[in-house]
Enzyme design. Structure first.
Site, PDB file in Angstrom:
ATOM      1  N   CYS A 308      42.147  32.839  35.989  1.00  0.00           N
ATOM      2  CA  CYS A 308      43.403  32.123  36.192  1.00  0.00           C
ATOM      3  C   CYS A 308      44.263  32.825  37.238  1.00  0.00           C
ATOM      4  O   CYS A 308      44.029  33.986  37.601  1.00  0.00           O
ATOM      5  CB  CYS A 308      44.169  31.962  34.876  1.00  0.00           C
ATOM      6  SG  CYS A 308      45.189  33.388  34.404  1.00  0.00           S
ATOM      7  N   CYS A 311      45.811  36.248  36.256  1.00  0.00           N
ATOM      8  CA  CYS A 311      44.877  37.369  36.149  1.00  0.00           C
ATOM      9  C   CYS A 311      44.294  37.787  37.497  1.00  0.00           C
ATOM     10  O   CYS A 311      43.957  38.959  37.687  1.00  0.00           O
ATOM     11  CB  CYS A 311      43.745  37.020  35.181  1.00  0.00           C
ATOM     12  SG  CYS A 311      44.278  36.953  33.455  1.00  0.00           S
ATOM     13  N   HIS A 337      48.207  31.473  31.924  1.00  0.00           N
ATOM     14  CA  HIS A 337      47.080  32.229  31.361  1.00  0.00           C
ATOM     15  C   HIS A 337      46.668  31.711  29.984  1.00  0.00           C
ATOM     16  O   HIS A 337      45.475  31.478  29.731  1.00  0.00           O
ATOM     17  CB  HIS A 337      47.399  33.718  31.261  1.00  0.00           C
ATOM     18  CG  HIS A 337      46.331  34.442  30.499  1.00  0.00           C
ATOM     19  ND1 HIS A 337      45.105  34.757  31.051  1.00  0.00           N
ATOM     20  CD2 HIS A 337      46.252  34.810  29.193  1.00  0.00           C
ATOM     21  CE1 HIS A 337      44.339  35.299  30.136  1.00  0.00           C
ATOM     22  NE2 HIS A 337      45.010  35.350  28.993  1.00  0.00           N
TER      23      HIS A 337
END
Length: 372
Positions: A308, A311, A337
């Site tokens: 995502c 991240c 997330h």
């Protein structure tokens, strides 16, 4: 184009299944998690964020949209899709759960439920027909019938009486929007509290009505997890196998996998987005409380196994900083997330069912979250 309401099972693995459900705004692949967009948006996210996340369908809340900005206003704007800028499928609840949570502010009768707005105390009335009219104005792809969500702890006599009322209301909802009368689908809701025999009776009555799908309501209302699972596992196989099955408002990762294992297709819960705003994040390694001091100088990604936006672009240290500073970006990144995790979970379950190894997939996720 396939007719809205067409439900096609692609594969099964024991009771778990993956299928497609066609709606007027696109075909949904199940099992599916539906992000909750209470007032016409998923908190902190834009429609483009949801597209990037590959969300297939979102929820709108009939009660809240009726009070603000008003379903008539939404209708004049071309319906909820046009108004909100989300062109994918939308499911709207009946507003019943919100009304029944206002215990001291509502009165139930055969005709419907009178209630006072939590906003300004103004008096309103929801009949089965009224909630269908509201959802017509919203233009959702799937509308839910009005039902009574019985509180945990209600005795058997009250629950049995309520069950009958829910069935009569469901029949009136179907009469208000007969099968085949338009492109909106209508789902019936099975109630019956925490009495297995009443759940069986409710399923028999509701499933006799010609709905395009069926839901299990009245769970996750204060009961223990083992009791919730017992009732869910009892009720799921009572629903028609050739129609979509929806478990309403139940949604930890393990709850969702238990539901899929029992043959449920659709799930929703505020948990991932609400917990995101509280700093609790779900990862492939377990839960992370981003507020913890240990992340203050942690330059690693939130979840090394996650693709995502949060991240792949930001460190745990930065996510913690944003949260501690109460920056709005914290809520957006955390929500991206968590929803990515939940949406990937149901997608992964679908792939596992196709491959015939759902039990292995479930056991792996359980091992991560068993102590979360």
């Amino acid at each position: 184009m396939t007719t809205p309401g067409t439900f096609h099972i692609l594969a099964t693995d024991s009771q778990a299944r993956t299928a497609t459900l066609t709606t007027a705004h696109g075909t949904i692949r199940t099992p599916v998690f539906m992000p909750v967009g209470t007032v016409g948006c998923v908190k902190a996210l834009s429609p483009d964020d949801l597209l990037d996340l590959k969300a297939q369908i979102i929820l709108g809340n009939t009660y809240h949209l009726y009070l603000l900005p008003g379903d008539d206003l939404v209708a004049r704007r071309g319906g909820l899709h046009a108004f909100s800028g989300w062109n994918g499928p939308i499911l709207t609840d009946s507003g019943g759960f919100q009304v029944f949570s206002l215990q001291s502010l509502r009165t139930i009768s055969e005709d419907g439920v009178e209630f006072r707005s939590h906003r300004d105390g103004s008096k309103h009335f929801f009949s089965p027909e009224k909630v269908i009219d509201i959802q017509r104005n919203l233009g959702s792809d799937i509308m839910m019938v009005l039902d009574e969500c019985v509180p945990f702890g209600a005795d058997k006599a009250y629950t049995a009486k309520s069950l009958g009322l829910t069935t009569r209301w469901a029949a009136r909802c179907r009469q208000a929007y007969p099968q085949g009368s338009g492109n909106q689908l209508q789902f019936g809701i099975v109630q019956g509290g925490f009495f297995p025999d009443l759940r069986t009776e409710s399923a028999r009555q509701i499933c006799d009505l010609p709905f395009e799908g069926f839901a299990i309501g009245g769970l996750s209302v204060g009961e223990s997890k083992p009791l919730m699972l017992e009732i869910m596992r009892h009720t799921a196989p009572l629903l028609p196998p050739d129609k979509p099955r929806y478990l309403m408002g139940v949604g930890t990762p393990l709850d969702i996998l238990d539901g899929i294992e029992a043959g449920i297709d659709m799930f929703d819960c505020v948990l991932p987005s609400r917990n995101a705003r509280n700093g609790t994040l779900y990862t492939s390694l377990g839960k992370v409380n981003i507020k913890r001091a240990e992340y203050k100088e942690d330059d690693g990604p939130l979840d090394p196994n996650c693709s995502c936006y949060a991240c792949t672009r930001f460190s745990r240290a930065y996510l913690r900083h944003l949260y501690m500073a109460r920056e709005l970006l914290a809520y957006r990144l955390n929500t991206i997330h968590n929803l990515h995790y939940f949406l990937s979970l149901t997608h992964g379950a679908a792939q596992a069912i196709l491959a015939g190894n759902f039990a292995t997939f479930k056991a792996h996720v359980e091992a991560v979250h068993a102590h979360a």
